[in-house]
Design a protein around this motif. Structure first.
Motif, mmCIF file in Angstrom:
data_model
loop_
_atom_site.group_PDB
_atom_site.id
_atom_site.type_symbol
_atom_site.label_atom_id
_atom_site.label_comp_id
_atom_site.label_asym_id
_atom_site.label_seq_id
_atom_site.Cartn_x
_atom_site.Cartn_y
_atom_site.Cartn_z
ATOM 1 N N TYR A 140 -2.171 -1.128 3.547
ATOM 2 C CA TYR A 140 -1.955 -2.494 3.437
ATOM 3 C C TYR A 140 -3.045 -3.145 2.282
ATOM 4 N N ALA A 141 -3.221 -2.267 1.163
ATOM 5 C CA ALA A 141 -4.360 -2.491 0.188
ATOM 6 C C ALA A 141 -3.823 -3.178 -0.642
ATOM 7 N N CYS A 142 -4.356 -4.118 -1.275
ATOM 8 C CA CYS A 142 -3.787 -4.967 -2.486
ATOM 9 C C CYS A 142 -3.966 -4.240 -3.952
ATOM 10 N N ALA A 143 -4.741 -3.342 -4.012
ATOM 11 C CA ALA A 143 -4.963 -2.611 -5.342
ATOM 12 C C ALA A 143 -5.020 -0.923 -5.324
ATOM 13 N N ARG A 144 -4.372 -0.446 -4.221
ATOM 14 C CA ARG A 144 -4.097 0.907 -4.392
ATOM 15 C C ARG A 144 -3.096 1.560 -5.103
ATOM 16 N N ARG A 145 -1.852 1.074 -4.827
ATOM 17 C CA ARG A 145 -0.762 1.406 -5.645
ATOM 18 C C ARG A 145 -0.582 0.410 -6.655
ATOM 19 N N LEU A 146 0.291 0.738 -7.806
ATOM 20 C CA LEU A 146 0.331 -0.121 -9.098
ATOM 21 C C LEU A 146 1.446 -0.987 -8.718
ATOM 22 N N ASP A 147 2.452 -0.867 -7.802
ATOM 23 C CA ASP A 147 3.414 -2.014 -7.485
ATOM 24 C C ASP A 147 2.608 -3.031 -6.999
ATOM 25 N N ALA A 148 1.481 -2.761 -5.911
ATOM 26 C CA ALA A 148 0.768 -3.771 -5.284
ATOM 27 C C ALA A 148 -0.149 -4.455 -6.422
ATOM 28 N N LEU A 149 -0.692 -3.740 -7.414
ATOM 29 C CA LEU A 149 -1.626 -4.146 -8.448
ATOM 30 C C LEU A 149 -0.661 -5.254 -9.174
ATOM 31 N N ALA A 150 0.437 -5.053 -9.441
ATOM 32 C CA ALA A 150 1.339 -6.020 -10.059
ATOM 33 C C ALA A 150 1.430 -7.223 -9.560
ATOM 34 N N ARG A 151 1.782 -7.272 -8.124
ATOM 35 C CA ARG A 151 1.767 -8.394 -7.479
ATOM 36 C C ARG A 151 0.209 -9.147 -7.319
ATOM 37 N N LEU A 152 -0.660 -8.550 -7.295
ATOM 38 C CA LEU A 152 -1.999 -9.058 -7.387
ATOM 39 C C LEU A 152 -2.185 -9.900 -8.734
ATOM 40 N N PHE A 163 -10.246 -5.667 -14.999
ATOM 41 C CA PHE A 163 -9.976 -4.584 -14.099
ATOM 42 C C PHE A 163 -10.864 -3.413 -14.162
ATOM 43 N N CYS A 164 -11.262 -2.459 -13.215
ATOM 44 C CA CYS A 164 -11.957 -1.269 -13.374
ATOM 45 C C CYS A 164 -11.288 -0.386 -12.656
ATOM 46 N N LEU A 165 -10.861 0.581 -13.525
ATOM 47 C CA LEU A 165 -10.085 1.914 -13.075
ATOM 48 C C LEU A 165 -10.934 3.113 -12.468
ATOM 49 N N ASP A 166 -10.918 3.419 -11.262
ATOM 50 C CA ASP A 166 -11.479 4.553 -10.805
ATOM 51 C C ASP A 166 -10.624 5.617 -10.645
ATOM 52 N N THR A 167 -11.059 7.035 -11.282
ATOM 53 C CA THR A 167 -10.191 7.884 -11.401
ATOM 54 C C THR A 167 -10.024 8.620 -10.118
ATOM 55 N N CYS A 168 -10.953 8.668 -9.135
ATOM 56 C CA CYS A 168 -10.822 9.288 -7.996
ATOM 57 C C CYS A 168 -10.136 8.483 -6.900
ATOM 58 N N HIS A 169 -10.171 7.095 -7.158
ATOM 59 C CA HIS A 169 -9.305 6.197 -6.133
ATOM 60 C C HIS A 169 -7.763 6.476 -6.696
ATOM 61 N N ALA A 170 -7.656 6.438 -7.998
ATOM 62 C CA ALA A 170 -6.072 6.632 -8.328
ATOM 63 C C ALA A 170 -5.576 7.969 -7.837
ATOM 64 N N HIS A 171 -6.187 8.903 -8.042
ATOM 65 C CA HIS A 171 -6.070 10.409 -7.561
ATOM 66 C C HIS A 171 -5.659 10.193 -6.188
ATOM 67 N N ALA A 172 -6.709 10.024 -5.424
ATOM 68 C CA ALA A 172 -6.651 10.022 -3.767
ATOM 69 C C ALA A 172 -5.438 8.936 -3.462
ATOM 70 N N GLY A 173 -5.318 7.741 -4.255
ATOM 71 C CA GLY A 173 -4.347 6.876 -3.942
ATOM 72 C C GLY A 173 -2.822 7.185 -4.123
ATOM 73 N N GLY A 174 -2.810 8.070 -4.621
ATOM 74 C CA GLY A 174 -1.267 8.871 -4.951
ATOM 75 C C GLY A 174 -0.607 8.250 -6.440
ATOM 76 N N GLU A 175 -1.530 8.072 -7.341
ATOM 77 C CA GLU A 175 -1.137 7.713 -8.686
ATOM 78 C C GLU A 175 -1.475 8.736 -9.774
ATOM 79 N N ASP A 176 -0.356 8.966 -10.370
ATOM 80 C CA ASP A 176 -0.697 10.148 -11.343
ATOM 81 C C ASP A 176 -1.640 9.775 -12.534
ATOM 82 N N LEU A 177 -2.575 10.401 -12.770
ATOM 83 C CA LEU A 177 -3.493 10.047 -13.833
ATOM 84 C C LEU A 177 -2.936 10.360 -15.243
ATOM 85 N N LEU A 178 -1.804 11.355 -15.405
ATOM 86 C CA LEU A 178 -1.361 11.542 -16.754
ATOM 87 C C LEU A 178 -1.012 10.364 -17.494
ATOM 88 N N ASP A 179 -0.400 9.195 -16.997
ATOM 89 C CA ASP A 179 -0.057 8.355 -17.789
ATOM 90 C C ASP A 179 -0.561 6.741 -17.103
#
Length: 258
Positions: A140-152, A163-179
């Motif tokens: 129920y996070a507001c900035a874990r997945r990018l679909d939620a980030l878009a709504r935020l 905006f601050c991008l944390d690479t560990c958080h993105a990886h652990a949150g299930g967002e591909d770092l490649l793009d």
């Protein structure tokens, strides 16, 4: 590109010199507490130094929650930290995206974020730019997945939020770092700071455990690619004290410049 580290708040400038860092990030108060920051005796030195300063808000801040006993103090604490961060010349105040509780309507959480900036505007605005950071876990996070980030961002984008991008958080949150840089910029239009961290855990684990480059589960060259694509100041929040962070800073500087 300016590269540095999250350091102990006792003497950030000494910590920066030890690490050959060009940026430092630190807490102004107990990260697990609700007390407002105290004035720093080194504020003049920090403002005058050729070091980019960033301040991290306490972890307890959650302005999205529907719980009034947490949300209202969180708004006030965030405002006080922004004011204190300005006294040390901080370029940004980093705060986690927050969350709502199970059963709550997350749309209210996004609107609570909007109300946070409206509340600050009524007080004269945040004295330091606020940078919202993506988070690693929580359904129920507001900035874990990018679909939620878009709504935020639909809720707060009009307030010139960073905006601050944390690479560990993105990886652990299930967002591909490649793009991820392109996908985030398509939402926010900006990345103001990178928290460059490896992850002790696998993709989509939801676990926020940082590691040094080459010791975790993220390909180090992928981390380099993210940093290069974002072209923003970098803070490593990796373990190992000065030695571990110095090695991580040198690794990035060697590959992306700085």
């Amino acid at each position: 590109m300016r590269i540095g580290a999250h350091v102990d708040p006792t003497d950030p400038l000494d910590a920066a010199a030890t690490r050959e860092a060009e940026t430092v990030q630190f807490f102004l108060a107990d990260p697990q507490g609700w007390k407002a920051p105290e004035p720093r005796t080194d504020a003049d030195r920090l403002r005058a130094a050729d070091i980019d300063v960033y301040v991290h808000a306490p972890y307890v801040v959650n302005v999205a929650t529907l719980n009034n006993r947490i949300r209202i103090p969180s708004r006030k604490l965030l405002l006080s930290h922004a004011t204190a961060a300005a006294t040390v010349g901080a370029k940004g105040l980093i705060v986690h995206g927050g969350h709502v509780s199970k059963g709550d309507d997350i749309a209210v959480g996004f609107d609570n974020w909007r109300k946070t900036f409206a509340y600050a505007a009524e007080q004269g605005g945040f004295a330091t730019p606020v940078l919202i950071e993506n988070t690693a876990g929580g359904d129920y996070a507001c900035a874990r997945r990018l679909d939620a980030l878009a709504r935020l961002w639909d809720a707060v984008g009009e307030y010139d939020v960073g905006f601050c991008l944390d690479t560990c958080h993105a990886h652990a949150g299930g967002e591909d770092l490649l793009d991820i840089v392109d996908r985030i910029k398509a939402i926010t239009g900006r990345i103001d700071l990178i928290h460059a961290n490896d992850s002790k855990d696998g993709f989509g684990s939801g676990r926020d455990r940082h590691d040094n480059f080459g010791h975790g589960m993220i390909d180090p060259e992928l981390l380099v690619a993210v940093v290069r694509a974002a072209d923003a100041p970098v803070v490593v929040e990796t373990p190992g004290g000065a030695a571990g962070q110095t090695a991580d800073i040198a690794f990035l500087r060697d590959r992306v410049g700085g």
